[in-house]
Design a protein around this motif. Structure first.
Motif, PDB file in Angstrom:
ATOM      1  N   MET A  17      46.304  47.059  49.071  1.00 42.83           N
ATOM      2  CA  MET A  17      44.836  47.087  49.121  1.00 42.83           C
ATOM      3  C   MET A  17      44.271  48.222  48.280  1.00 42.83           C
ATOM      4  O   MET A  17      43.310  48.021  47.548  1.00 42.83           O
ATOM      5  CB  MET A  17      44.334  47.191  50.560  1.00 42.83           C
ATOM      6  N   ILE A  18      44.859  49.409  48.369  1.00 42.43           N
ATOM      7  CA  ILE A  18      44.343  50.518  47.573  1.00 42.43           C
ATOM      8  C   ILE A  18      44.620  50.286  46.095  1.00 42.43           C
ATOM      9  O   ILE A  18      43.787  50.589  45.251  1.00 42.43           O
ATOM     10  CB  ILE A  18      44.882  51.899  48.039  1.00 42.43           C
ATOM     11  N   SER A  19      45.744  49.699  45.769  1.00 41.98           N
ATOM     12  CA  SER A  19      46.055  49.424  44.369  1.00 41.98           C
ATOM     13  C   SER A  19      45.083  48.411  43.778  1.00 41.98           C
ATOM     14  O   SER A  19      44.672  48.531  42.624  1.00 41.98           O
ATOM     15  CB  SER A  19      47.495  48.924  44.233  1.00 41.98           C
ATOM     16  N   ALA A  20      44.696  47.427  44.580  1.00 36.86           N
ATOM     17  CA  ALA A  20      43.802  46.363  44.110  1.00 36.86           C
ATOM     18  C   ALA A  20      42.323  46.708  44.278  1.00 36.86           C
ATOM     19  O   ALA A  20      41.462  45.944  43.834  1.00 36.86           O
ATOM     20  CB  ALA A  20      44.116  45.069  44.846  1.00 36.86           C
ATOM     21  N   ALA A  21      42.014  47.845  44.877  1.00 39.01           N
ATOM     22  CA  ALA A  21      40.628  48.186  45.204  1.00 39.01           C
ATOM     23  C   ALA A  21      39.704  48.181  43.992  1.00 39.01           C
ATOM     24  O   ALA A  21      38.546  47.793  44.088  1.00 39.01           O
ATOM     25  CB  ALA A  21      40.560  49.547  45.899  1.00 39.01           C
ATOM     26  N   ASP A  22      40.232  48.583  42.853  1.00 41.47           N
ATOM     27  CA  ASP A  22      39.394  48.662  41.651  1.00 41.47           C
ATOM     28  C   ASP A  22      39.466  47.385  40.810  1.00 41.47           C
ATOM     29  O   ASP A  22      39.008  47.355  39.677  1.00 41.47           O
ATOM     30  CB  ASP A  22      39.759  49.886  40.808  1.00 41.47           C
ATOM     31  N   GLY A  23      40.064  46.329  41.367  1.00 43.21           N
ATOM     32  CA  GLY A  23      40.110  45.048  40.672  1.00 43.21           C
ATOM     33  C   GLY A  23      41.307  44.873  39.755  1.00 43.21           C
ATOM     34  O   GLY A  23      41.479  43.835  39.140  1.00 43.21           O
TER      35      GLY A  23
END
Length: 138
Positions: A17-23
């Motif tokens: 989730m944190i890795s994908a947070a910025d799209g």
């Protein structure tokens, strides 16, 4: 009926989730997830080959309506209280892997901290520790 998520999977959910947070999911962050799953004691008994399947599961949840809220609730419900700081620490570790925190990653960390009911001093200590680990010499 929804699949029962394991503690290992919930911790991986947080990192994805944190890795994908910025799209986007930078290669360095994906590598860090694999490294952490391979050597941290909290992942003992989890086969690193399962990371891809777990990543797909969380991405599917996130793609749905209210996905982030549902995912954070799954993490909170799955993890025992004693692992809440561990989950936050893993998120900070992944977020700082590329030596850059953007606004969406900061916002996710705030949401995670609130959902896991971490006090500000614990969160600050975890964040400060990551800054110290990733500091460059020159």
């Amino acid at each position: 009926m929804a699949k029962q998520v394991t503690v290992h999977e919930a911790l991986i959910y947080v990192m994805v989730m944190i890795s994908a947070a910025d799209g986007k999911m930078p290669e360095i962050e994906l590598k860090r997830i694999g490294q952490m799953v391979s050597f941290l004691p909290v992942f003992d008994g989890f086969e690193p080959d399962g990371i891809i399947a777990v990543s797909r599961d969380i991405q599917e949840i996130l793609a749905g309506p209210e996905g982030m809220d549902i995912a954070l609730e799954i993490v909170k419900d799955t993890l025992p209280h004693r692992l809440h700081d561990t989950a936050y620490s893993l998120a900070v570790e992944i977020a700082t892997a590329d030596l850059h925190l953007d606004a969406t990653e900061i916002r996710f960390l705030q949401m995670l901290r609130a959902r896991l009911e971490l006090d500000k001093l614990t969160a600050a200590a975890i964040e400060r520790s990551a800054i110290a680990r990733f500091r460059r010499a020159g």
